[in-house]
Design an enzyme around this catalytic site. Sequence first.
Site, PDB file in Angstrom:
ATOM      1  N   GLY A  85       0.825  -1.189   0.000  1.00 60.88           N
ATOM      2  CA  GLY A  85       0.000   0.000   0.000  1.00 60.88           C
ATOM      3  C   GLY A  85       0.865   1.246   0.000  1.00 60.88           C
ATOM      4  O   GLY A  85       2.056   1.206   0.320  1.00 60.88           O
ATOM      5  N   ASN A 107       2.202   5.690   5.338  1.00 60.07           N
ATOM      6  CA  ASN A 107       1.615   4.580   4.590  1.00 60.07           C
ATOM      7  C   ASN A 107       0.117   4.522   4.889  1.00 60.07           C
ATOM      8  O   ASN A 107      -0.394   5.300   5.696  1.00 60.07           O
ATOM      9  CB  ASN A 107       2.320   3.275   4.963  1.00 60.07           C
ATOM     10  CG  ASN A 107       1.931   2.805   6.353  1.00 60.07           C
ATOM     11  OD1 ASN A 107       1.905   3.598   7.295  1.00 60.07           O
ATOM     12  ND2 ASN A 107       1.629   1.521   6.489  1.00 60.07           N
ATOM     13  N   PRO A 108      -0.649   3.609   4.274  1.00 61.77           N
ATOM     14  CA  PRO A 108      -2.107   3.599   4.447  1.00 61.77           C
ATOM     15  C   PRO A 108      -2.599   3.425   5.881  1.00 61.77           C
ATOM     16  O   PRO A 108      -3.681   3.898   6.224  1.00 61.77           O
ATOM     17  CB  PRO A 108      -2.549   2.420   3.569  1.00 61.77           C
ATOM     18  CG  PRO A 108      -1.515   2.327   2.524  1.00 61.77           C
ATOM     19  CD  PRO A 108      -0.230   2.674   3.214  1.00 61.77           C
ATOM     20  N   CYS A 109      -1.846   2.730   6.712  1.00 58.92           N
ATOM     21  CA  CYS A 109      -2.313   2.482   8.084  1.00 58.92           C
ATOM     22  C   CYS A 109      -1.653   3.402   9.114  1.00 58.92           C
ATOM     23  O   CYS A 109      -1.844   3.217  10.320  1.00 58.92           O
ATOM     24  CB  CYS A 109      -2.079   1.020   8.454  1.00 58.92           C
ATOM     25  SG  CYS A 109      -3.067  -0.125   7.458  1.00 58.92           S
ATOM     26  N   SER A 110      -0.869   4.346   8.647  1.00 59.12           N
ATOM     27  CA  SER A 110      -0.297   5.416   9.474  1.00 59.12           C
ATOM     28  C   SER A 110       0.814   4.989  10.421  1.00 59.12           C
ATOM     29  O   SER A 110       1.202   5.765  11.281  1.00 59.12           O
ATOM     30  CB  SER A 110      -1.388   6.132  10.295  1.00 59.12           C
ATOM     31  OG  SER A 110      -2.207   6.899   9.457  1.00 59.12           O
ATOM     32  N   GLU A 111       1.374   3.773  10.274  1.00 54.49           N
ATOM     33  CA  GLU A 111       2.462   3.422  11.177  1.00 54.49           C
ATOM     34  C   GLU A 111       3.834   3.797  10.617  1.00 54.49           C
ATOM     35  O   GLU A 111       4.756   4.073  11.378  1.00 54.49           O
ATOM     36  CB  GLU A 111       2.437   1.937  11.544  1.00 54.49           C
ATOM     37  CG  GLU A 111       2.906   0.973  10.465  1.00 54.49           C
ATOM     38  CD  GLU A 111       1.772   0.487   9.587  1.00 54.49           C
ATOM     39  OE1 GLU A 111       1.918  -0.556   8.936  1.00 54.49           O
ATOM     40  OE2 GLU A 111       0.735   1.175   9.550  1.00 54.49           O
ATOM     41  N   GLY A 137      -2.461  -7.991  10.488  1.00 56.05           N
ATOM     42  CA  GLY A 137      -3.696  -8.722  10.195  1.00 56.05           C
ATOM     43  C   GLY A 137      -3.460 -10.155   9.785  1.00 56.05           C
ATOM     44  O   GLY A 137      -3.599 -11.086  10.578  1.00 56.05           O
ATOM     45  N   ILE A 154      -0.618 -11.764   8.934  1.00 56.01           N
ATOM     46  CA  ILE A 154       0.510 -12.460   9.564  1.00 56.01           C
ATOM     47  C   ILE A 154       0.216 -12.774  11.026  1.00 56.01           C
ATOM     48  O   ILE A 154       0.792 -13.695  11.600  1.00 56.01           O
ATOM     49  CB  ILE A 154       1.821 -11.657   9.432  1.00 56.01           C
ATOM     50  CG1 ILE A 154       1.760 -10.333  10.177  1.00 56.01           C
ATOM     51  CG2 ILE A 154       2.177 -11.451   7.969  1.00 56.01           C
ATOM     52  CD1 ILE A 154       3.107  -9.625  10.252  1.00 56.01           C
TER      53      ILE A 154
END
Length: 976
Positions: free
Chosen positions: A193, A370-374, A558, A560
């Site tokens: 992503g 990135n898409p999940c903000s981490e 998720g 993994i």
Amino acid sequence: MTETVGGAQRSATSKSGAKKATGKGARLSIERVFTTEGVHPYDAVTWERRDVVQTNWKTGETVFEQRGVEFPDFWSVNASTIVTTKYFRGAVGTEQRESSLKQLLDRVVLTYVKAGREHGYFASETDAEIFEHELTFMLLHQYFSFNSPVWFNVGTSSPQQVSACFILAVDDSMDSILNWYREEGLIFKGGSGAGLNLSRIRSSKELLRSSGGTASGPVSFMRGADASAGTIKSGGATRRAAKMVVLDVDHPDIVEFVETKEKEEEKIRVLRDAGFDMDLGGDDITSVQYQNANNSVRVSDEFMRAVEENTSFGLRGRTTGEVIEEIDANELWGKMAQAAWACADPGIQYDSTINDWHTTPETGRITASNPCSEYMHLDNSSCNLASLNLLKFLADDGSFKVTEFVKAVEFIITAMDISICFADFPTDPIGETTRAYRQLGIGYANLGALLMASGLAYDSDGGRALAASITSLMTGTSYRRSAEMAGVVGAYDGFAQNAAPHTRIMRKHLAANDDIRTMHAMDIAVHREATKQWAENLKIGEKNGWRNAQASVLAPTGTIGFMMDCDTTGIEPDFSLVKFKKLVGGGSMQVVNQTVPSALKKLGYTGETIEAIMEFIAENGHVVDAPGLKPEHYEVFDCAVGERAIKPMGHVRMMAAAQPFLSGAISKTVNMPESSTVEEIADVYFQGWKLGLKALAVYRDNCKVGQPLSSQKSQDDKTSAAASAAAGEAEVKTVVVEKPIRRRLPKSRQSITTSFSVGGAEGYMTSGAHENGELGEIFLKLGKQGSTLSGVMDAFSIAVSIGLQYGVPLETYVSKFTNLQFEPSGLTDDSDVRMSKSIMDYVFRRLALDYLDFDTRSALGIYSADERQRYLDTGSHQPVSKGSTAAELVESAPESLKEQAAAEVTTQADVAPAASELQVETAKPAPSEAHTSAELLEQITGSAVDSPLCMTCGTKMRPAGSCHVCEGCGSTSGCS
């Protein structure tokens, strides 16, 4: 122990841009920790063959089938299914198809070890072999996992893309905007992503230089990117594309950006009510826009102070940087909270905090994620991730395995850095930046399970102290290892330019570590080692520099997470105490989390009490009023949803405890109840800034209407529509609609529990009655727990119980379900019902005997054994002599008794009458006051009502970070 040997090391850059060692310099000496010399990790476990078959949840058609796949016997069915369907490479049915976990692990691990040899990481061939065995052991035993792109791509003929997280850049030109679309597509194709900041694009309130016309603005260009993402599935149809778009709070189009998705959600609602299919993945959902991206607003300290002080804030033109409009800061803040309340977007990213923790500011600012903000770092860069399974480091005595954890982090960080040497990247700029700064993202999963197993509440000072200490130890060890590698293969290329700020950030981490207030022996031991690691990190780093510009993030983990058989993902608490476990051969069973008994044992409870509490949780889904459980221990079992759900600020405070020890940020959505107000959401966002978070997102239950379980028109919607229609009429007519009224059972009610056996199938039926003795509920449990039949019986019981409470007469059910014939059938152990055509036939005959009067039962042809015998002894037909045959006995009975008389005389000669095992007891409180079976299921399982159904297998998904993940097949709604 792992150490460096030898002197200084020079490095040269290969054609690919990766550095190769030259000369005889320092190398890594590896010591065994988890493995035994002379024994390969594969030879120390038991392997078994399994069949993996998946069917379409709507049609029943087989959509995936691979039989005879090989996994260790301790891997769950869920884990092996997810790995087989997601990560095994090669076309199914061909020789190239992987069929064993050994093949998958070898494909990845051997590629890493080969690159480590080639690029000068290992002191000797023996060290390389030990590294191979240690890495294999940890993956085999689910100690950690690399991110999904590693499993998709490494060791295959595809480009060996190892990074899951990408940040792009877009400038204020059409060429750059069109290139943005192209680059996102390439990243999605590789299973990853991307995110980017659109703030360089001039606003719709500014003029074009060439023509003097008005610019389109960034929101308009988001449409094209959204449509592109909607047609591409990451990793070759494994999941939806994941993307993030960010806009700075001082951009002149910020209000349009904030309200964009809220308006689209309203469109979904209108179209749904008009009859269009607006479910997630539905035929008509593509008619609305902006559904494929997470939106976030970048807020500065300047803006947040304006909110705090209730002052105005300037929006600045992109071309001149001058203020072109003043806006009330609190009004804009309210619009953000209102939009998040309505549709969960936008999230917030705290720009000033992010850049204050930036290790390479001399190269450029951090503008996006990135898409999940981490992952938050430079534009045109990437980060490869790996996550540890924290529960693997909980010792039997309740202590944390500090030494093993440190060694595991060393191995993982080394492997992650090696992967950059051979990795391929979707664009040249991303490859150049990543090789120059070597960003890594080690993290963890199963924190929630670890805390519960340790007897610590998630929302508690003790829970936060342990989480902070573990996170500090992980990142301190990672950077210490990075400094050691810098002495072996060189510091990252951009280090010299950023040596001072990088060192400053290391000292900020160390200072934060000193502020941790430990409370228990467990976190004291972890914190002591963390302090040691940070000190060594600074000492070695000031000499060698660091190999990596960043080291750690907390990702959603998720897919993994399921590969590692984790109970909880990322930094999340346990989602619910009751889950569904997939079984070998198909089907699933409802189980209580296995972390619960460990927690109860830790809290001092004994065997019988633990069993009673587990049974209570299985029935009720929570621990309130569980027998023998002390109220002061309830908090240990608090979960994300359901009874005693963790309060929103409990999530925020946990994030704040971990954030100072992360290079990046945390992927997490703060779950909020449906009743939450706009003001409460605004306060959560504000507290996130005060507590030093880098990013924060919220999700209010049921706020999104485009979800599968929210697709039916609500009663409120119907009422509103009816009122609107009536408003246009000259004369309003009042229509009285008769509705059934549900008569609920009292909290304490009389019940009958009956054990039964039908054709060898054993089970229990519990029936509960109203005060007047009328049947009001039934619960059926079969001995074959986990079978499809058991699941059907659970659902059937709920449906019948609700029907009874809404007034469906019991005799109606009896007339419909008696004489229904299917297996299992045959002899029973009930003297009143000697033979049964099915379990349904038996159940409703038994219920008729227990709850219907004689006249009603007689009309239905249902009698007890005593009643049949009395009839045979004194009936109006001619007396029956002792020598009468079976046929004569049956013939002498009336028509309504012939069938049961035949069963009675057939069995009484060779089947001893079984005593009816009826027991009257005071029933436990009903599991729920739910009005529907869906609500009852939610009460028991803790499922969020509007979590989407998996588009692959149809299983209810659950939150993982800022995404949703399927427990059935591992698919995600966009996590990386």
